[in-house]
Design a protein around this motif. Structure first.
Motif, PDB file in Angstrom:
ATOM      1  N   GLY A 245       1.677   0.230  -8.281  1.00 26.42           N
ATOM      2  CA  GLY A 245       1.844  -1.208  -8.131  1.00 26.42           C
ATOM      3  C   GLY A 245       1.677  -1.718  -6.726  1.00 26.42           C
ATOM      4  N   SER A 246       1.572  -0.825  -5.741  1.00 30.11           N
ATOM      5  CA  SER A 246       1.441  -1.257  -4.349  1.00 30.11           C
ATOM      6  C   SER A 246      -0.010  -1.352  -3.903  1.00 30.11           C
ATOM      7  N   ALA A 247      -0.955  -1.002  -4.790  1.00 26.71           N
ATOM      8  CA  ALA A 247      -2.377  -1.059  -4.458  1.00 26.71           C
ATOM      9  C   ALA A 247      -3.016  -2.263  -5.137  1.00 26.71           C
ATOM     10  N   SER A 248      -4.114  -2.708  -4.569  1.00 32.56           N
ATOM     11  CA  SER A 248      -4.828  -3.851  -5.123  1.00 32.56           C
ATOM     12  C   SER A 248      -6.282  -3.470  -5.354  1.00 32.56           C
ATOM     13  N   GLU A 249      -6.920  -4.168  -6.284  1.00 35.15           N
ATOM     14  CA  GLU A 249      -8.324  -3.885  -6.588  1.00 35.15           C
ATOM     15  C   GLU A 249      -9.222  -4.067  -5.368  1.00 35.15           C
ATOM     16  N   GLU A 250      -8.797  -4.888  -4.404  1.00 30.81           N
ATOM     17  CA  GLU A 250      -9.625  -5.101  -3.215  1.00 30.81           C
ATOM     18  C   GLU A 250      -9.642  -3.901  -2.291  1.00 30.81           C
ATOM     19  N   ASP A 251      -8.709  -2.947  -2.506  1.00 30.91           N
ATOM     20  CA  ASP A 251      -8.613  -1.778  -1.623  1.00 30.91           C
ATOM     21  C   ASP A 251      -9.608  -0.679  -1.998  1.00 30.91           C
ATOM     22  N   PHE A 252     -10.177  -0.728  -3.202  1.00 32.55           N
ATOM     23  CA  PHE A 252     -10.968   0.391  -3.703  1.00 32.55           C
ATOM     24  C   PHE A 252     -12.399   0.374  -3.169  1.00 32.55           C
ATOM     25  N   ARG A 253     -12.899   1.575  -2.869  1.00 32.37           N
ATOM     26  CA  ARG A 253     -14.300   1.779  -2.522  1.00 32.37           C
ATOM     27  C   ARG A 253     -14.822   2.934  -3.388  1.00 32.37           C
ATOM     28  N   ILE A 254     -16.068   2.831  -3.835  1.00 33.29           N
ATOM     29  CA  ILE A 254     -16.632   3.819  -4.743  1.00 33.29           C
ATOM     30  C   ILE A 254     -17.172   5.021  -3.970  1.00 33.29           C
ATOM     31  N   LEU A 255     -16.801   6.215  -4.407  1.00 40.77           N
ATOM     32  CA  LEU A 255     -17.420   7.465  -3.973  1.00 40.77           C
ATOM     33  C   LEU A 255     -18.238   7.997  -5.133  1.00 40.77           C
ATOM     34  N   GLY A 264     -20.678  11.744 -10.798  1.00 44.42           N
ATOM     35  CA  GLY A 264     -19.308  11.316 -11.026  1.00 44.42           C
ATOM     36  C   GLY A 264     -18.905  10.260 -10.012  1.00 44.42           C
ATOM     37  N   GLN A 265     -17.756   9.661 -10.231  1.00 43.94           N
ATOM     38  CA  GLN A 265     -17.228   8.672  -9.294  1.00 43.94           C
ATOM     39  C   GLN A 265     -15.753   8.928  -9.035  1.00 43.94           C
ATOM     40  N   ASN A 266     -15.355   8.772  -7.782  1.00 49.47           N
ATOM     41  CA  ASN A 266     -13.958   8.717  -7.361  1.00 49.47           C
ATOM     42  C   ASN A 266     -13.735   7.391  -6.655  1.00 49.47           C
ATOM     43  N   TYR A 267     -12.469   7.096  -6.362  1.00 46.24           N
ATOM     44  CA  TYR A 267     -12.147   5.979  -5.487  1.00 46.24           C
ATOM     45  C   TYR A 267     -11.721   6.502  -4.122  1.00 46.24           C
ATOM     46  N   PHE A 268     -12.249   5.924  -3.059  1.00 51.87           N
ATOM     47  CA  PHE A 268     -11.637   5.982  -1.751  1.00 51.87           C
ATOM     48  C   PHE A 268     -10.889   4.665  -1.552  1.00 51.87           C
ATOM     49  N   MET A 269     -10.074   4.583  -0.507  1.00 56.22           N
ATOM     50  CA  MET A 269      -9.243   3.406  -0.317  1.00 56.22           C
ATOM     51  C   MET A 269      -9.333   2.892   1.111  1.00 56.22           C
ATOM     52  N   ALA A 270      -9.371   1.570   1.228  1.00 59.56           N
ATOM     53  CA  ALA A 270      -9.153   0.908   2.507  1.00 59.56           C
ATOM     54  C   ALA A 270      -7.664   0.593   2.625  1.00 59.56           C
ATOM     55  N   HIS A 271      -7.158   0.609   3.850  1.00 59.41           N
ATOM     56  CA  HIS A 271      -5.716   0.477   4.053  1.00 59.41           C
ATOM     57  C   HIS A 271      -5.220  -0.944   3.788  1.00 59.41           C
ATOM     58  N   SER A 272      -3.999  -1.013   3.249  1.00 58.00           N
ATOM     59  CA  SER A 272      -3.268  -2.265   3.132  1.00 58.00           C
ATOM     60  C   SER A 272      -1.810  -2.003   3.478  1.00 58.00           C
ATOM     61  N   LYS A 273      -1.174  -2.983   4.082  1.00 53.14           N
ATOM     62  CA  LYS A 273       0.237  -2.828   4.446  1.00 53.14           C
ATOM     63  C   LYS A 273       1.148  -2.775   3.219  1.00 53.14           C
ATOM     64  N   THR A 274       0.626  -3.122   2.048  1.00 56.99           N
ATOM     65  CA  THR A 274       1.455  -3.087   0.835  1.00 56.99           C
ATOM     66  C   THR A 274       1.608  -1.679   0.277  1.00 56.99           C
ATOM     67  N   HIS A 275       0.786  -0.732   0.703  1.00 54.84           N
ATOM     68  CA  HIS A 275       0.797   0.606   0.106  1.00 54.84           C
ATOM     69  C   HIS A 275       2.134   1.298   0.328  1.00 54.84           C
ATOM     70  N   ASN A 276       2.688   1.823  -0.742  1.00 55.82           N
ATOM     71  CA  ASN A 276       3.985   2.500  -0.686  1.00 55.82           C
ATOM     72  C   ASN A 276       3.780   3.977  -1.022  1.00 55.82           C
ATOM     73  N   TRP A 277       4.000   4.852  -0.033  1.00 60.00           N
ATOM     74  CA  TRP A 277       3.743   6.286  -0.162  1.00 60.00           C
ATOM     75  C   TRP A 277       5.041   7.065  -0.382  1.00 60.00           C
ATOM     76  N   ASN A 278       4.967   8.097  -1.226  1.00 55.06           N
ATOM     77  CA  ASN A 278       6.120   8.946  -1.524  1.00 55.06           C
ATOM     78  C   ASN A 278       5.677  10.391  -1.684  1.00 55.06           C
ATOM     79  N   PHE A 279       6.617  11.311  -1.470  1.00 53.10           N
ATOM     80  CA  PHE A 279       6.349  12.727  -1.731  1.00 53.10           C
ATOM     81  C   PHE A 279       7.627  13.418  -2.176  1.00 53.10           C
ATOM     82  N   PHE A 280       7.461  14.615  -2.722  1.00 55.50           N
ATOM     83  CA  PHE A 280       8.591  15.417  -3.185  1.00 55.50           C
ATOM     84  C   PHE A 280       8.700  16.637  -2.273  1.00 55.50           C
ATOM     85  N   PRO A 281       9.622  16.589  -1.291  1.00 57.55           N
ATOM     86  CA  PRO A 281       9.700  17.694  -0.323  1.00 57.55           C
ATOM     87  C   PRO A 281      10.069  19.026  -0.984  1.00 57.55           C
TER      88      PRO A 281
END
Length: 346
Positions: A245-255, A264-281
């Motif tokens: 929910g923290s990403a927007s369609e405007e952030d996507f770039r096609i690989l 095949g196709q993947n998405y790369f991303m341009a940065h936005s301040k809305t992006h919320n990152w998490n990990f499981f240590p």
């Protein structure tokens, strides 16, 4: 910013992962609350990226990419309340030991015969046996942190273990996800791990594919991500996931990934301040991350608009340099198994 073709000194075609200029780790007693790191995005000016991949999984340079290493905070998802879930966030941690402790994860045939069924049953359990018609594991990557591509996998037809990927990316797009489902109803292509197993047969039957393409059945491609180090927790280059929910369609770039016999196709991303990152240590071998790479019932898949407000479509992800990890630590060793989940007819 780094131009396409910069590498990490090991002959790899993508930029190295970078530490922040001033590493910061927030602790709460013995628990990591958050860390800061640099993530390899592409610039907003990047339009489309192309790469060529051979049958061993080796890539050429990423043509058309200009990299943007942005410093971001990454939060400890173990502390999330309520927990992260597949439907809301696009990823979920499960504690689920592998059924057989004797699996050789560097042996492709052993993984297909003994670990694929384990991943399929895990997803059926999580998604709901009464809702799911079938789950089919169809591909996997083994990743071992080395200075270049890792050892050749036994029974893998020349494929090699890969390094953890430190680029912000999504594994499928609105074009490549349904195309991949269509491919699975055809005999495997040259790069498909099941090619020697299936021959001229297909993994998915034509009637099921027709229901999927016509929208009668929901489908999702979900990765089962697990450490294959049975003795040590993951402390080097863990996986970070972005809340859908923290990403927007405007952030996507096609690989576009050019294989021998398909694109095949993947998405790369341009940065936005809305992006919320998490990990499981410190993930152990008895835990797994379930990672949505596409869901046909996700909000973005259905509308082309902002991800995850009502149902997550995909979770963008990346390996990263964790400043909270000790200087002496085992190399990360992990496996991700790609599974196609198919719901019952609506």
């Amino acid at each position: 910013m780094v131009n396409a073709g910069a590498n990490n000194g090991g002959g790899l075609p993508f930029p190295e992962m970078q530490s922040p200029s001033i590493p910061r780790v927030e602790w709460d007693g013995n628990f990591v609350v958050s860390v800061n790191t640099k993530m390899n995005y592409v610039t907003k000016e990047t339009v489309e990226v192309n790469v060529r991949r051979d049958v061993s999984g080796v890539d050429t340079i990423y043509e058309g990419a200009t990299w943007d290493a942005v410093e971001v905070p990454i939060h400890n998802a173990r502390l999330s309340n309520p927990p992260k879930t597949l439907d809301e966030h696009g990823y979920q941690l499960v504690e689920e030991p592998v059924a057989s402790c004797e699996i050789d994860f560097l042996n492709t045939n052993d993984v297909i015969d003994r670990y694929y069924p384990d991943c399929e049953q895990l997803l059926k359990n999580v998604l709901g046996e009464n809702e799911i018609d079938d789950v089919k594991a169809f591909d996997h990557n083994v990743r071992i942190n080395t200075n270049g591509f890792g050892p050749e996998l036994k029974g893998g037809g020349g494929s090699k273990a890969q390094v953890p990927l430190g680029i912000v990316h999504g594994d499928y797009t609105s074009v490549s996800a349904p195309t991949r489902a269509k491919d699975l109803a055809q005999p495997p292509k040259a790069n498909d791990v099941l090619k020697r197993r299936l021959g001229d047969s297909s993994l998915l039957d034509a009637n099921t594919l027709e229901d999927v393409i016509n929208g009668k059945r929901r489908f999702a491609i979900i990765n089962v991500w697990r450490s294959i180090d049975k003795e040590h927790p993951v402390e080097e280059l863990p996986l970070a996931c972005m809340d859908a929910g923290s990403a927007s369609e405007e952030d996507f770039r096609i690989l576009k990934i050019h294989y021998l016999d398909r694109v095949g196709q993947n998405y790369f991303m341009a940065h936005s301040k809305t992006h919320n990152w998490n990990f499981f240590p410190k993930m152990t071998h008895n835990e797994a991350i379930l990672l949505k790479t596409w869901d046909s019932s996700g909000e973005y898949a259905m509308t082309g608009k902002n991800l995850g407000t009502t149902m997550a479509t995909l979770a963008v992800h990346s390996a990263f340099l964790d400043p909270s990890s000790p200087s002496e630590r085992p190399a990360r060793q992990s496996i991700e198994v790609r599974c196609l989940a198919i719901w019952k007819v609506r």
